[in-house]
Design a protein around this motif. Structure first.
Motif, short mmCIF file in Angstrom:
data_model
loop_
_atom_site.label_atom_id
_atom_site.label_comp_id
_atom_site.label_asym_id
_atom_site.label_seq_id
_atom_site.Cartn_x
_atom_site.Cartn_y
_atom_site.Cartn_z
N ALA A 5 0.84 -1.21 0.00
CA ALA A 5 0.00 0.00 0.00
C ALA A 5 0.87 1.25 0.00
CB ALA A 5 -0.92 0.00 1.22
N MET A 6 1.97 1.23 0.76
CA MET A 6 2.85 2.40 0.80
C MET A 6 3.48 2.66 -0.57
SD MET A 6 2.44 3.61 3.74
CE MET A 6 3.59 4.96 3.49
N GLN A 7 3.83 1.57 -1.27
CA GLN A 7 4.37 1.72 -2.63
C GLN A 7 3.36 2.41 -3.52
OE1 GLN A 7 3.96 0.79 -6.61
NE2 GLN A 7 3.03 -0.72 -5.27
N GLU A 8 2.09 2.00 -3.41
CA GLU A 8 1.05 2.60 -4.26
C GLU A 8 0.88 4.08 -3.92
OE1 GLU A 8 -2.62 0.36 -4.26
OE2 GLU A 8 -1.68 -1.42 -5.10
N ILE A 9 0.89 4.40 -2.63
CA ILE A 9 0.73 5.80 -2.20
C ILE A 9 1.90 6.65 -2.71
CG2 ILE A 9 0.78 7.33 -0.18
CD1 ILE A 9 -0.92 5.25 1.30
N ILE A 10 3.11 6.13 -2.54
CA ILE A 10 4.28 6.93 -2.93
C ILE A 10 4.27 7.18 -4.45
CG2 ILE A 10 6.82 6.96 -3.06
CD1 ILE A 10 6.79 5.51 -0.30
N TRP A 11 3.87 6.16 -5.21
CA TRP A 11 3.81 6.36 -6.67
C TRP A 11 2.74 7.40 -7.02
CZ3 TRP A 11 6.79 5.91 -10.63
CH2 TRP A 11 6.26 6.02 -11.92
N GLU A 12 1.59 7.33 -6.31
CA GLU A 12 0.48 8.25 -6.60
C GLU A 12 0.85 9.69 -6.20
OE1 GLU A 12 -3.25 6.92 -4.78
OE2 GLU A 12 -3.80 9.03 -4.54
N VAL A 13 1.43 9.84 -5.01
CA VAL A 13 1.68 11.20 -4.47
C VAL A 13 2.99 11.78 -5.01
CG1 VAL A 13 2.12 12.48 -2.31
CG2 VAL A 13 0.35 10.71 -2.36
N LYS A 14 3.97 10.95 -5.25
CA LYS A 14 5.32 11.38 -5.63
C LYS A 14 5.81 12.46 -4.67
CE LYS A 14 4.75 9.88 -10.37
NZ LYS A 14 3.51 9.12 -10.06
N PRO A 15 5.97 12.08 -3.39
CA PRO A 15 6.29 13.10 -2.37
C PRO A 15 7.65 13.76 -2.62
CG PRO A 15 5.77 10.96 -1.35
CD PRO A 15 5.93 10.72 -2.82
N ASP A 16 7.72 15.05 -2.28
CA ASP A 16 9.06 15.65 -2.24
C ASP A 16 9.62 15.57 -0.82
OD1 ASP A 16 7.36 17.64 -1.30
OD2 ASP A 16 7.97 19.15 -2.77
N LEU A 17 8.76 15.17 0.14
CA LEU A 17 9.25 14.92 1.49
C LEU A 17 8.41 13.82 2.14
CD1 LEU A 17 11.16 15.72 3.86
CD2 LEU A 17 9.36 17.26 4.63
N ILE A 18 9.10 12.83 2.71
CA ILE A 18 8.42 11.83 3.55
C ILE A 18 8.98 12.00 4.96
CG2 ILE A 18 8.01 9.37 3.97
CD1 ILE A 18 8.42 8.84 0.99
N ILE A 19 8.09 12.17 5.92
CA ILE A 19 8.49 12.30 7.33
C ILE A 19 8.09 11.01 8.03
CG2 ILE A 19 8.09 13.56 9.48
CD1 ILE A 19 7.31 16.00 7.66
N GLU A 20 9.06 10.36 8.67
CA GLU A 20 8.77 9.10 9.36
C GLU A 20 9.17 9.20 10.82
OE1 GLU A 20 10.19 5.41 7.83
OE2 GLU A 20 9.81 5.98 5.75
N THR A 21 8.27 8.85 11.72
CA THR A 21 8.66 8.71 13.12
C THR A 21 8.88 7.22 13.38
OG1 THR A 21 6.42 8.52 14.01
CG2 THR A 21 7.30 10.74 13.76
#
Ligand SMILES: C[S@@+](CC[C@H](N)C(=O)[O-])C[C@H]1O[C@@H](n2cnc3c(N)ncnc32)[C@H](O)[C@@H]1O
Length: 251
Positions: A61-77
């Motif tokens: 699911a994260m792969q699908e989201i990242i492809w859809e959004v194409k983030p310029d920043l991902i923030i992970e805690t």
């Protein structure tokens, strides 16, 4: 769109809607998840050589989201061994090589063990990664992350640190507003609410004090976020039911 592609997509949507109503399939999936947690299944995997403490189906699911959004920043805690940071960075590397769209990852952890830091820093994907050590809800850490987010247009958030209600709620208050419209704030381990308390007997989180209760509390006053139910309906086996929060435009 080509007719057969349209039909494929329509069938997919209809199937996912059916899964959303299929209480027996959902219960079996929850039973499987509970058993897998009792047996520490999520510790079995690595991503490009780094241990990743995730359910592999959520990674899809994260792969699908990242492809859809194409983030310029991902923030992970929550960094731990760095597997999810390397995953995010590698997805951004793929997005960059396919589309030219550039992105970076910021990871926050209260305790970045020296051997983990070294392994992450030596990894080829480290060029897209910044690590910050400290509590994700400490004001000085939040300020550093907000500085990184300044000027970014497509921000994705992943919360996977301390899973108590108060901590997750504080993370949501701090970081969810950085989520771009159309992107997601993903709160992992909301499933804690759905399994017996003894699954996490040595942890402070349990049903009634979980990421899911924090999400519900946060959403009472934040209509700019909607729970994307289609994701857990599609995955069935997910550690983040009610945890895929999509930021929507407000009228
Ligand atoms: C489940 S692990 C993260 C797993 C990682 N995201 C992955 O997928 O491999 C949780 C991490 O949260 C960190 N953590 C616990 N409390 C924290 C806090 N207050 N602030 C930031 N990180 C915290 C722990 O040190 C631990 O490394």
């Amino acid at each position: 769109m080509n007719e057969s592609i349209k039909q494929f997509e329509a069938e997919k949507i209809a199937r996912i809607e059916e899964f959303g109503k299929d209480t027996e399939f959902q219960q079996r999936s929850r039973d499987w998840l509970e058993e897998s947690m009792r047996k520490s299944y999520v510790y079995n995997f690595s991503w490009l050589g780094r241990p990743i403490i995730q359910n592999p189906i959520d990674i899809m699911a994260m792969q699908e989201i990242i492809w859809e959004v194409k983030p310029d920043l991902i923030i992970e805690t929550g960094i731990a061994h760095g597997g999810s940071l390397i995953f995010s960075a590698s997805m951004l590397e793929l997005v960059a090589s396919c589309t030219g769209s550039q992105g970076e990852v910021v990871g926050i952890d209260i305790d970045i063990r020296p051997h983990n830091r070294k392994a992450i820093e030596c990894h080829p994907m480290s060029k897209r990664i910044t690590m910050i050590q400290g509590s994700s809800i400490a004001p000085e850490i939040i300020a550093q992350v907000k500085t990184k987010a300044r000027g970014k247009n497509r921000v994705l958030i992943c919360m996977d640190s301390n899973h108590t209600h108060n901590h997750v709620l504080a993370e949501l208050e701090a970081y969810a507003p950085l989520t771009s419209v159309g992107s997601y704030c993903v709160v992992f381990d909301t499933f804690v609410e759905d399994v017996p308390a003894d699954v996490f007997k040595n942890r402070p989180w349990h049903p009634g004090n979980s990421p899911k209760t924090a999400v519900w509390e946060y959403l009472k006053t934040h209509p700019e976020f909607e729970i994307d139910k289609s994701i857990p309906h599609k995955l069935l086996i997910t550690v983040a039911p009610d945890g895929y929060l999509k930021r929507v435009p407000l009228p």
